[in-house]
Design an enzyme around this catalytic site. Sequence first.
Site, PDB file in Angstrom:
ATOM      1  N   TYR A 242      -5.358   6.306  -9.244  1.00  0.00           N
ATOM      2  CA  TYR A 242      -6.570   5.564  -8.901  1.00  0.00           C
ATOM      3  C   TYR A 242      -7.760   6.079  -9.703  1.00  0.00           C
ATOM      4  O   TYR A 242      -8.640   5.300 -10.089  1.00  0.00           O
ATOM      5  CB  TYR A 242      -6.860   5.674  -7.402  1.00  0.00           C
ATOM      6  CG  TYR A 242      -5.948   4.827  -6.557  1.00  0.00           C
ATOM      7  CD1 TYR A 242      -6.341   3.559  -6.135  1.00  0.00           C
ATOM      8  CD2 TYR A 242      -4.683   5.280  -6.177  1.00  0.00           C
ATOM      9  CE1 TYR A 242      -5.508   2.764  -5.367  1.00  0.00           C
ATOM     10  CE2 TYR A 242      -3.839   4.497  -5.414  1.00  0.00           C
ATOM     11  CZ  TYR A 242      -4.248   3.243  -5.004  1.00  0.00           C
ATOM     12  OH  TYR A 242      -3.412   2.458  -4.258  1.00  0.00           O
TER      13      TYR A 242
ATOM     14  N   CYS B 225       0.825  -1.212   0.000  1.00  0.00           N
ATOM     15  CA  CYS B 225       0.000   0.000   0.000  1.00  0.00           C
ATOM     16  C   CYS B 225       0.859   1.263   0.000  1.00  0.00           C
ATOM     17  O   CYS B 225       1.704   1.431   0.889  1.00  0.00           O
ATOM     18  CB  CYS B 225      -0.900  -0.022   1.230  1.00  0.00           C
ATOM     19  SG  CYS B 225      -1.797   1.515   1.516  1.00  0.00           S
TER      20      CYS B 225
END
Length: 360
Positions: A189, A58
């Site tokens: 994203y 992450c």
Amino acid sequence: MAQGSYVEQDFTRDTNYIGDRILAEPDPAKGPGSDTPVGEQEWPVEAGRYHLVVARACPWANRAIIVRRLLGLEGAISMGVAGPTHDADSWTFDLDEGHLDPVLQIPRIKDAYEARVPGYPRGITVPAVVDIPSGQVVTNDFPWITYDMSGQWRDHHREGAPDLWPDELRAEMDEVNKRVYTEVNNGVYRCGFAGTQESYDAAYERLWTAMDWLEERLSTRRYLVGEHITEADVRLFTTLARFDAAYHGHFKCNRSKLTEMPVLWAYARDLFTTPGFGDTTDFVHIKAHYYGVHRDINPTGVVPLGPDLSGWAEPHGRESLGGSPFAPGATAPGPVPERERVPVEHNPHVDPATGLVRTS
């Protein structure tokens, strides 16, 4: 990892975190157990009390890993590492013996969220700071986690720890960080989870406008803000480290690879070879997460074998722009604690004896 979703046309990130703070001088009236609502409480800085839960895959958690290491907080804040993949329910500690976090003795970080807020209704994200005595999540508000590591935990910093938020640079850092977050960190994203061609096209243009801005900005300065590494560089690095491995193909951010942008590629290599950055980067976990978890984008779950990682430790030549990684009086962190080293098979530039990146 921070959560998001398709919303008709555009990707929207859920930014409603547990916003409690860990402070050097908290207000006792706002402490845990008070009438202050969860998300607004203040907890005391206390070495050994808190456990930072991360996943190396992450980028938001990788920020916290880097900052903790640069500041030398390993002895004050322990760290638990979740595996790179998870289901819709939670990140799990499948890397640990018995699939239990060795400090918290729980199999899933969701258990710590539920201990704080039964039936916790939002995304189960990393990084998260857990109060070890109670087993409850204190905060998952990732920008504040690293900001407070710098400002509130000073008494526990290592000798020679850098100042990642110099007072004289804060206004400029705020401006740069905002653009990097909205257009690059979140921009990839926005491309990857676009629900329509029109939303993808708009997201793609926004991302590459920002990438071109960064290419130009960093052509005349070694670091994003000032003459030395600040948290602004940490925040950008974690996206760049994942760009060719995941975002270029998986998220369709494919105008150029990072390796095809000479300034950003040299800048990324400069940081990668600085202790704290490359030695916290796990390319195997990165690819396993993005390609294995996002089945709506990659239905087969097939993880690519590439890209070629051999160039990450090549000379970068950024010294010619002036500046230095650390200001006078500050030093690089030493070897990575053995229990926290990235396996060399996950990052071929890591020296297994020290955990540091070996340069060419």
